[in-house]
Design a protein around this motif. Structure first.
Motif, mmCIF file in Angstrom:
data_model
loop_
_atom_site.group_PDB
_atom_site.id
_atom_site.type_symbol
_atom_site.label_atom_id
_atom_site.label_comp_id
_atom_site.label_asym_id
_atom_site.label_seq_id
_atom_site.Cartn_x
_atom_site.Cartn_y
_atom_site.Cartn_z
ATOM 1 N N GLU A 26 4.930 -24.352 -0.126
ATOM 2 C CA GLU A 26 3.547 -23.922 0.093
ATOM 3 C C GLU A 26 3.489 -22.629 0.929
ATOM 4 O O GLU A 26 2.644 -21.766 0.719
ATOM 5 N N TRP A 27 4.406 -22.477 1.849
ATOM 6 C CA TRP A 27 4.437 -21.276 2.687
ATOM 7 C C TRP A 27 4.756 -20.045 1.849
ATOM 8 O O TRP A 27 4.143 -18.992 1.989
ATOM 9 N N HIS A 28 5.686 -20.212 0.920
ATOM 10 C CA HIS A 28 6.015 -19.101 0.016
ATOM 11 C C HIS A 28 4.820 -18.726 -0.845
ATOM 12 O O HIS A 28 4.542 -17.539 -1.071
ATOM 13 N N ILE A 29 4.113 -19.695 -1.305
ATOM 14 C CA ILE A 29 2.939 -19.408 -2.152
ATOM 15 C C ILE A 29 1.888 -18.665 -1.364
ATOM 16 O O ILE A 29 1.275 -17.702 -1.832
ATOM 17 N N LYS A 30 1.654 -19.118 -0.124
ATOM 18 C CA LYS A 30 0.669 -18.446 0.726
ATOM 19 C C LYS A 30 1.078 -16.988 0.978
ATOM 20 O O LYS A 30 0.251 -16.083 0.967
ATOM 21 N N MET A 31 2.360 -16.763 1.240
ATOM 22 C CA MET A 31 2.820 -15.401 1.486
ATOM 23 C C MET A 31 2.632 -14.513 0.261
ATOM 24 O O MET A 31 2.248 -13.337 0.364
ATOM 25 N N LEU A 32 2.892 -15.054 -0.924
ATOM 26 C CA LEU A 32 2.678 -14.291 -2.150
ATOM 27 C C LEU A 32 1.218 -13.929 -2.324
ATOM 28 O O LEU A 32 0.867 -12.818 -2.743
ATOM 29 N N ARG A 33 0.344 -14.875 -1.995
ATOM 30 C CA ARG A 33 -1.094 -14.608 -2.097
ATOM 31 C C ARG A 33 -1.507 -13.508 -1.123
ATOM 32 O O ARG A 33 -2.300 -12.613 -1.456
ATOM 33 N N ILE A 34 -0.958 -13.597 0.107
ATOM 34 C CA ILE A 34 -1.299 -12.571 1.108
ATOM 35 C C ILE A 34 -0.819 -11.200 0.668
ATOM 36 O O ILE A 34 -1.543 -10.195 0.765
ATOM 37 N N LEU A 35 0.410 -11.121 0.141
ATOM 38 C CA LEU A 35 0.947 -9.840 -0.326
ATOM 39 C C LEU A 35 0.130 -9.285 -1.486
ATOM 40 O O LEU A 35 -0.151 -8.078 -1.548
ATOM 41 N N SER A 36 -0.257 -10.138 -2.419
ATOM 42 C CA SER A 36 -1.086 -9.692 -3.551
ATOM 43 C C SER A 36 -2.408 -9.133 -3.060
ATOM 44 O O SER A 36 -2.902 -8.105 -3.545
ATOM 45 N N TYR A 37 -3.004 -9.809 -2.085
ATOM 46 C CA TYR A 37 -4.275 -9.367 -1.528
ATOM 47 C C TYR A 37 -4.123 -7.989 -0.872
ATOM 48 O O TYR A 37 -4.959 -7.098 -1.053
ATOM 49 N N LEU A 38 -3.025 -7.854 -0.084
ATOM 50 C CA LEU A 38 -2.793 -6.577 0.587
ATOM 51 C C LEU A 38 -2.581 -5.444 -0.408
ATOM 52 O O LEU A 38 -3.057 -4.316 -0.222
ATOM 53 N N ILE A 39 -1.854 -5.720 -1.501
ATOM 54 C CA ILE A 39 -1.631 -4.701 -2.540
ATOM 55 C C ILE A 39 -2.946 -4.280 -3.170
ATOM 56 O O ILE A 39 -3.219 -3.093 -3.371
ATOM 57 N N LEU A 40 -3.808 -5.265 -3.489
ATOM 58 C CA LEU A 40 -5.114 -4.950 -4.097
ATOM 59 C C LEU A 40 -5.967 -4.129 -3.143
ATOM 60 O O LEU A 40 -6.630 -3.157 -3.543
ATOM 61 N N VAL A 41 -5.955 -4.525 -1.861
ATOM 62 C CA VAL A 41 -6.740 -3.781 -0.867
ATOM 63 C C VAL A 41 -6.229 -2.338 -0.748
ATOM 64 O O VAL A 41 -7.002 -1.373 -0.711
ATOM 65 N N GLY A 42 -4.906 -2.175 -0.688
ATOM 66 C CA GLY A 42 -4.331 -0.832 -0.580
ATOM 67 C C GLY A 42 -4.657 0.028 -1.784
ATOM 68 O O GLY A 42 -4.991 1.209 -1.661
ATOM 69 N N PHE A 43 -4.592 -0.579 -2.977
ATOM 70 C CA PHE A 43 -4.916 0.159 -4.200
ATOM 71 C C PHE A 43 -6.373 0.614 -4.188
ATOM 72 O O PHE A 43 -6.709 1.733 -4.576
ATOM 73 N N GLY A 44 -7.240 -0.278 -3.698
ATOM 74 C CA GLY A 44 -8.655 0.067 -3.609
ATOM 75 C C GLY A 44 -8.915 1.193 -2.626
ATOM 76 O O GLY A 44 -9.753 2.067 -2.861
ATOM 77 N N VAL A 45 -8.189 1.161 -1.514
ATOM 78 C CA VAL A 45 -8.347 2.238 -0.517
ATOM 79 C C VAL A 45 -7.938 3.582 -1.114
ATOM 80 O O VAL A 45 -8.610 4.602 -0.919
ATOM 81 N N VAL A 46 -6.812 3.604 -1.842
ATOM 82 C CA VAL A 46 -6.346 4.852 -2.462
ATOM 83 C C VAL A 46 -7.377 5.395 -3.433
ATOM 84 O O VAL A 46 -7.704 6.587 -3.434
ATOM 85 N N ILE A 47 -7.917 4.523 -4.281
ATOM 86 C CA ILE A 47 -8.943 4.953 -5.239
ATOM 87 C C ILE A 47 -10.155 5.508 -4.509
ATOM 88 O O ILE A 47 -10.739 6.522 -4.878
ATOM 89 N N GLY A 48 -10.549 4.842 -3.430
ATOM 90 C CA GLY A 48 -11.701 5.298 -2.671
ATOM 91 C C GLY A 48 -11.497 6.669 -2.059
ATOM 92 O O GLY A 48 -12.391 7.519 -2.068
ATOM 93 N N VAL A 49 -10.293 6.889 -1.515
ATOM 94 C CA VAL A 49 -9.995 8.192 -0.894
ATOM 95 C C VAL A 49 -10.035 9.307 -1.935
ATOM 96 O O VAL A 49 -10.626 10.370 -1.727
ATOM 97 N N VAL A 50 -9.399 9.061 -3.084
ATOM 98 C CA VAL A 50 -9.380 10.071 -4.139
ATOM 99 C C VAL A 50 -10.783 10.379 -4.636
ATOM 100 O O VAL A 50 -11.178 11.533 -4.812
ATOM 101 N N ALA A 51 -11.573 9.315 -4.873
ATOM 102 C CA ALA A 51 -12.941 9.506 -5.359
ATOM 103 C C ALA A 51 -13.776 10.261 -4.346
ATOM 104 O O ALA A 51 -14.566 11.156 -4.692
#
Length: 397
Positions: A26-51
């Motif tokens: 369960e800990w591994h699953i939670k960590m994967l979810r957290i990493l996925s969330y962070l990647i999505l947030v970072g991608f969104g920030v990059v798009i926002g900066v460029v726009a």
């Protein structure tokens, strides 16, 4: 067989490990979810900066053209006017509205050297003759020339090169009005004489309707009426540049061996300064960047560039398109470094008729009794007599 106590111990240990393994998964699953969330947030920030960056540039451009922040409107009428102005831009390209400009000589020669490669013209073109006057100042025989040009507007162009300080004083009704070009100081025997000739040619080439180009001085007169001169030049297959091999010290004797190998003694020619050329040859003369610098460097008094450069260049480049004769009559019979000057006492009907029918020559590969269209040198005192004879002898309309 294991003791019963050992069996229970193994079972108890396995039971304890089950929740531990489950918790680790369960800990591994939670960590994967957290990493996925962070990647999505970072991608969104990059798009926002460029726009944001692109929007800032766009809004900045809008503010530059619309600093008050009002809505930009482009009525159809304004667009229609702009399109109309763009379409009329061809007129400025094929014929300058004014002769005076701020171009340097190098800029002018570059601009004039541009020649269309497409056959035909996208406008109604009437071939014109460009009359180019090279003078220090006044045109004392201007009244005769005004009578010569009268009634033939649209079939000729006039260009006047004077000293920069001189302003031609004529009325707005004169064909010479507004026909001075940007000029520089010219000295007899100097290469800047040819600079002035090339400057005249280049300015005349800016008008795409100019087909023939004749160089004249302030002492020149026409010896035939305009319609005869026009037909003779426009219908000619050849240019009229006096170019011949002079074996004397005044011809080959002026050749400088430092001109070789680009210009050899066999190519060296001499001729009259007062030429007439077609558009193709005019472009060739003002486009030359190879041979003219050689003349400027190695042709110095007693070598005169204006007597050798164009005759030699024409012989080397387009000799087959040249008649090798001048159409400007002049009298060297009196000797000296300058031809004879004629005043009012010299002007008679017989004198003018001899010039008009001087000898037989070739025109378009056929014999012609008209060999000279112009004559020089005539003093200001000859003007009134010439005007009196212009209708009867010169046949001005």
């Amino acid at each position: 067989m294991q003791p019963r106590g050992a069996t229970h111990l193994a079972e108890d240990t396995a039971a304890l490990l089950v929740p531990f393994r489950s918790g680790k998964r369960e800990w591994h699953i939670k960590m994967l979810r957290i990493l996925s969330y962070l990647i999505l947030v970072g991608f969104g920030v990059v798009i926002g900066v460029v726009a944001t960056f692109h929007m800032t540039r766009y809004l900045g451009a809008q503010n530059m053209f619309n600093p008050l922040g009002k809505p930009l409107a482009f009525p159809q009428a304004q667009l229609s006017c702009k399109m109309t102005r763009d379409r009329s831009g061809l007129e400025q390209w094929i014929k300058p509205s004014e002769l005076m400009h701020n171009m340097s000589d190098s800029e002018l020669l570059w601009r004039a050297s541009l020649a269309p490669r497409r056959k035909g013209y996208p406008f109604h073109r009437v071939p014109k003759v460009a009359f180019m006057f090279l003078t220090k100042g006044p045109l004392p025989l201007i009244a005769l020339w005004e009578k010569f040009f009268h009634g033939y507007e649209g079939m000729y162009s006039i260009y006047v090169h004077t000293l920069p300080s001189f302003k031609l004083n004529v009325t707005s009704r004169s064909p010479f009005y507004g026909r001075q070009i940007p000029s520089q100081v010219v000295r007899w025997g100097d290469s800047n004489m040819v600079d002035a000739e090339r400057r005249l040619l280049a300015n005349a080439l800016l008008d795409f309707s100019n087909e023939r180009f004749v160089l004249l001085s302030e002492t020149c007169i026409p010896v035939f009426n305009f319609s005869t001169v026009y037909a003779y030049l426009v219908q000619s297959y050849h240019s009229f540049v006096h170019s011949f091999d002079d074996p004397s010290q005044y011809g080959r004797g002026r050749y400088n061996r430092n001109m070789a190998p680009d210009i050899t003694l066999r190519q060296w020619r001499k001729g009259s300064q007062w030429f007439e050329v077609n558009r193709k040859l005019a472009v060739k003369i003002i486009s030359d960047t190879k041979y003219y610098p050689i003349f400027q460097t190695h042709c110095r008094p007693s070598c005169y560039v204006d007597e050798h450069y164009i005759p030699t260049l024409v012989n080397m480049q387009l000799g087959s398109f040249n008649s090798n004769r001048s159409i400007t009559w002049v009298d060297w019979s009196r000797g000296g470094s300058h031809p004879a000057m004629f005043g009012k006492e010299d002007i008679t009907e017989e004198f003018l008729r001899k010039i008009r029918n001087a000898r037989h020559c070739m025109h378009n590969s056929q014999k012609s009794s008209i060999c000279f269209l112009f004559a020089r040198k005539f003093s200001p005192s000859a003007l009134n007599v010439l005007l009196q004879m212009s209708s009867k002898v010169l046949e001005f309309n």
